[in-house]
Design a protein around this motif. Structure first.
Motif, PDB file in Angstrom:
ATOM      1  N   VAL A  47       1.037  -1.194  -0.032  1.00 51.68           N
ATOM      2  CA  VAL A  47      -0.016   0.066   0.061  1.00 51.68           C
ATOM      3  C   VAL A  47       0.989   1.205  -0.048  1.00 51.68           C
ATOM      4  N   TRP A  48       0.804   2.218  -0.746  1.00 49.80           N
ATOM      5  CA  TRP A  48       1.219   3.279  -0.869  1.00 49.80           C
ATOM      6  C   TRP A  48       0.654   4.235   0.285  1.00 49.80           C
ATOM      7  N   VAL A  49       1.835   4.821   0.968  1.00 58.08           N
ATOM      8  CA  VAL A  49       1.243   5.599   2.119  1.00 58.08           C
ATOM      9  C   VAL A  49       2.310   7.009   2.080  1.00 58.08           C
ATOM     10  N   GLN A  50       1.773   7.913   3.152  1.00 62.66           N
ATOM     11  CA  GLN A  50       2.328   9.044   3.211  1.00 62.66           C
ATOM     12  C   GLN A  50       2.247   9.752   1.855  1.00 62.66           C
ATOM     13  N   GLY A  51       3.268  10.807   1.422  1.00 63.61           N
ATOM     14  CA  GLY A  51       3.059  11.341   0.220  1.00 63.61           C
ATOM     15  C   GLY A  51       1.844  12.133  -0.223  1.00 63.61           C
ATOM     16  N   ARG A  52       1.107  12.567   0.845  1.00 58.77           N
ATOM     17  CA  ARG A  52      -0.033  13.224   0.499  1.00 58.77           C
ATOM     18  C   ARG A  52      -0.092  14.725   1.085  1.00 58.77           C
ATOM     19  N   ARG A  53       1.102  15.290   0.911  1.00 59.38           N
ATOM     20  CA  ARG A  53       1.334  16.761   1.456  1.00 59.38           C
ATOM     21  C   ARG A  53       0.123  17.803   0.997  1.00 59.38           C
ATOM     22  N   ALA A  54      -0.172  17.567  -0.234  1.00 63.16           N
ATOM     23  CA  ALA A  54      -1.249  18.385  -0.886  1.00 63.16           C
ATOM     24  C   ALA A  54      -2.515  18.540  -0.255  1.00 63.16           C
ATOM     25  N   ILE A  55      -2.960  17.664   0.725  1.00 69.00           N
ATOM     26  CA  ILE A  55      -4.011  17.844   1.470  1.00 69.00           C
ATOM     27  C   ILE A  55      -3.803  19.115   2.493  1.00 69.00           C
ATOM     28  N   PHE A  56      -2.757  19.483   2.709  1.00 68.38           N
ATOM     29  CA  PHE A  56      -2.507  20.608   3.528  1.00 68.38           C
ATOM     30  C   PHE A  56      -2.361  21.892   2.274  1.00 68.38           C
ATOM     31  N   THR A  57      -1.429  21.547   1.275  1.00 73.54           N
ATOM     32  CA  THR A  57      -0.941  22.831   0.641  1.00 73.54           C
ATOM     33  C   THR A  57      -1.706  23.259  -0.744  1.00 73.54           C
ATOM     34  N   ASP A  58      -2.390  22.350  -1.154  1.00 69.61           N
ATOM     35  CA  ASP A  58      -3.110  22.557  -2.354  1.00 69.61           C
ATOM     36  C   ASP A  58      -4.666  22.704  -1.989  1.00 69.61           C
ATOM     37  N   PRO A  59      -5.014  24.207  -2.376  1.00 68.52           N
ATOM     38  CA  PRO A  59      -6.558  24.484  -1.778  1.00 68.52           C
ATOM     39  C   PRO A  59      -7.530  23.426  -2.473  1.00 68.52           C
ATOM     40  N   ARG A  60      -7.217  22.963  -3.804  1.00 71.67           N
ATOM     41  CA  ARG A  60      -8.236  22.293  -4.636  1.00 71.67           C
ATOM     42  C   ARG A  60      -8.168  20.716  -3.693  1.00 71.67           C
ATOM     43  N   ILE A  61      -7.018  20.286  -3.615  1.00 70.29           N
ATOM     44  CA  ILE A  61      -7.040  18.733  -2.808  1.00 70.29           C
ATOM     45  C   ILE A  61      -7.455  19.002  -1.248  1.00 70.29           C
ATOM     46  N   ARG A  62      -7.119  20.048  -0.799  1.00 63.91           N
ATOM     47  CA  ARG A  62      -7.689  20.274   0.705  1.00 63.91           C
ATOM     48  C   ARG A  62      -9.165  20.251   0.684  1.00 63.91           C
ATOM     49  N   GLN A  63      -9.797  20.974  -0.180  1.00 59.33           N
ATOM     50  CA  GLN A  63     -11.153  20.959  -0.188  1.00 59.33           C
ATOM     51  C   GLN A  63     -11.895  19.611  -0.625  1.00 59.33           C
ATOM     52  N   GLU A  64     -11.254  19.050  -1.688  1.00 58.84           N
ATOM     53  CA  GLU A  64     -11.607  17.762  -1.970  1.00 58.84           C
ATOM     54  C   GLU A  64     -11.435  16.764  -0.591  1.00 58.84           C
ATOM     55  N   PRO A 110      15.059   8.619   7.466  1.00 59.41           N
ATOM     56  CA  PRO A 110      14.926   8.689   5.982  1.00 59.41           C
ATOM     57  C   PRO A 110      13.338   8.375   5.578  1.00 59.41           C
ATOM     58  N   ASP A 111      12.710   7.303   6.289  1.00 60.20           N
ATOM     59  CA  ASP A 111      11.396   6.922   5.803  1.00 60.20           C
ATOM     60  C   ASP A 111      10.331   7.990   6.170  1.00 60.20           C
ATOM     61  N   SER A 112      10.621   8.677   7.062  1.00 67.50           N
ATOM     62  CA  SER A 112       9.711   9.759   7.844  1.00 67.50           C
ATOM     63  C   SER A 112      10.089  11.198   7.572  1.00 67.50           C
ATOM     64  N   ALA A 113      11.045  11.266   6.637  1.00 62.99           N
ATOM     65  CA  ALA A 113      11.657  12.788   6.849  1.00 62.99           C
ATOM     66  C   ALA A 113      10.454  13.657   5.730  1.00 62.99           C
ATOM     67  N   ILE A 114      10.394  14.702   6.352  1.00 59.21           N
ATOM     68  CA  ILE A 114       9.429  15.849   5.595  1.00 59.21           C
ATOM     69  C   ILE A 114      10.186  16.409   4.767  1.00 59.21           C
ATOM     70  N   ASP A 115      10.451  16.121   3.393  1.00 61.67           N
ATOM     71  CA  ASP A 115      11.373  16.642   2.411  1.00 61.67           C
ATOM     72  C   ASP A 115      11.056  18.362   2.194  1.00 61.67           C
ATOM     73  N   ARG A 116       9.339  18.545   2.212  1.00 63.12           N
ATOM     74  CA  ARG A 116       9.168  19.814   2.049  1.00 63.12           C
ATOM     75  C   ARG A 116       8.158  20.371   2.791  1.00 63.12           C
ATOM     76  N   PRO A 117       8.521  20.921   3.991  1.00 68.46           N
ATOM     77  CA  PRO A 117       7.776  21.285   5.015  1.00 68.46           C
ATOM     78  C   PRO A 117       6.757  22.086   4.793  1.00 68.46           C
ATOM     79  N   VAL A 118       5.636  22.089   5.588  1.00 69.49           N
ATOM     80  CA  VAL A 118       4.429  22.837   4.926  1.00 69.49           C
ATOM     81  C   VAL A 118       4.254  24.206   5.877  1.00 69.49           C
TER      82      VAL A 118
END
Length: 284
Positions: A47-64, A110-118
């Motif tokens: 299962v692909w986990v993590q990698g969903r930063r856009a829920i915070f940073t992208d207004p369209r995905i956040r609203q979705e 490395p598995d949990s690092a936040i490469d692009r902080p919010v």
């Protein structure tokens, strides 16, 4: 990508969980997500986990996320008699930018690092959207979460008016418990937030001291991490957990008005988490 909502299996899991909780007189707190949702994506058990930063940073995905997941969840289950509290997000300070007072730089695995902080503005926009959905669909639910670690208490000023109470976390690596909890309580008081201790390690040799200490400081409730044996190195073995749970129940019965939350690991990796809470305290 887009938010597609949840499937029938998830819906039945939530329904079964809440129905069983109601049958046994247990109130429930759900946590929507964890800061790791903003970490780089990885494959866990297929299962692909993590990698969903856009829920915070992208207004369209956040609203979705709110429209297709949070709102339907609240519409179907938000008034279930067992569901009492919603945590908007666990330890979101650890995906927050350092310049905004956050701690993403502290995550070195490395598995949990936040490469692009919010950015803080994006996290607050997310919390505001969730709060609006709760107030529309299930206004009786209490809101908590957001920023948790007692070492990041200065962020709690942003939670005033957004959550109903603060949920502090303490672990020994941060320093002496009593001193940090006393300071955290003062920080919460300064911004007008009631404070609960919603994580402390069951593995701690001082386990039995945490609840009376929290009560003496004026903290409204406490939750140890975690009732699922083997979750991580902060969690007691199964036999010790059973004995700790028994002692916890005895303390709560002797001190009405203090609640205790017993957390369990997520139903889905880094997704919705559930726990049981004594229903006769903290206004529940």
């Amino acid at each position: 990508g887009h938010v597609v909502g949840y499937d029938e299996r998830f819906r039945l899991d939530v329904k079964t969980f809440l129905d069983l909780a109601q049958q046994h007189g247990i109130a429930v707190e759900f946590t929507l997500l964890d800061y790791l949702i903003a970490a780089k994506p990885r494959l866990v058990n297929g299962v692909w986990v993590q990698g969903r930063r856009a829920i915070f940073t992208d207004p369209r995905i956040r609203q979705e996320f709110v429209d297709k997941f949070v709102t339907p969840l609240l519409r179907e289950f938000g008034r279930h008699p067992a569901w009492k509290i919603l945590d908007v997000g666990n330890e979101l300070e650890y995906c927050l930018r350092r310049e905004d007072g956050g701690g993403a730089h502290e995550i070195t695995d490395p598995d949990s690092a936040i490469d692009r902080p919010v950015p803080l503005t994006d996290l607050l926009a997310y919390i505001d959207l969730v709060r609006a959905a709760v107030k529309q669909q299930a206004p009786q639910l209490l809101l908590t979460g957001g920023f948790n670690s007692v070492t990041y208490a200065p962020l709690w000023k942003h939670l005033k008016g957004r959550v109903d109470y603060g949920a502090g976390h303490w672990y020994p690596k941060w320093g002496p418990r009593k001193a940090l909890l006393t300071k955290a309580k003062a920080d919460a008081d300064a911004v007008g937030l009631q404070l609960a201790l919603e994580e402390y390690p069951s593995i701690s040799q001082e386990f039995d001291e945490a609840l009376p200490e929290a009560r003496a400081i004026g903290i409204i409730g406490a939750s140890y991490w975690n009732q699922a044996a083997g979750t991580d190195d902060q969690t007691s073995p199964a036999r010790r957990l059973a004995e700790q749970l028994r002692r916890l129940g005895e303390f709560i019965r002797r001190h009405p008005g203090l609640y205790a939350l017993v957390p369990f690991f997520p139903m889905g990796q880094f997704g919705l988490m559930g726990g049981g809470v004594t229903p006769d305290a903290a206004g529940l």
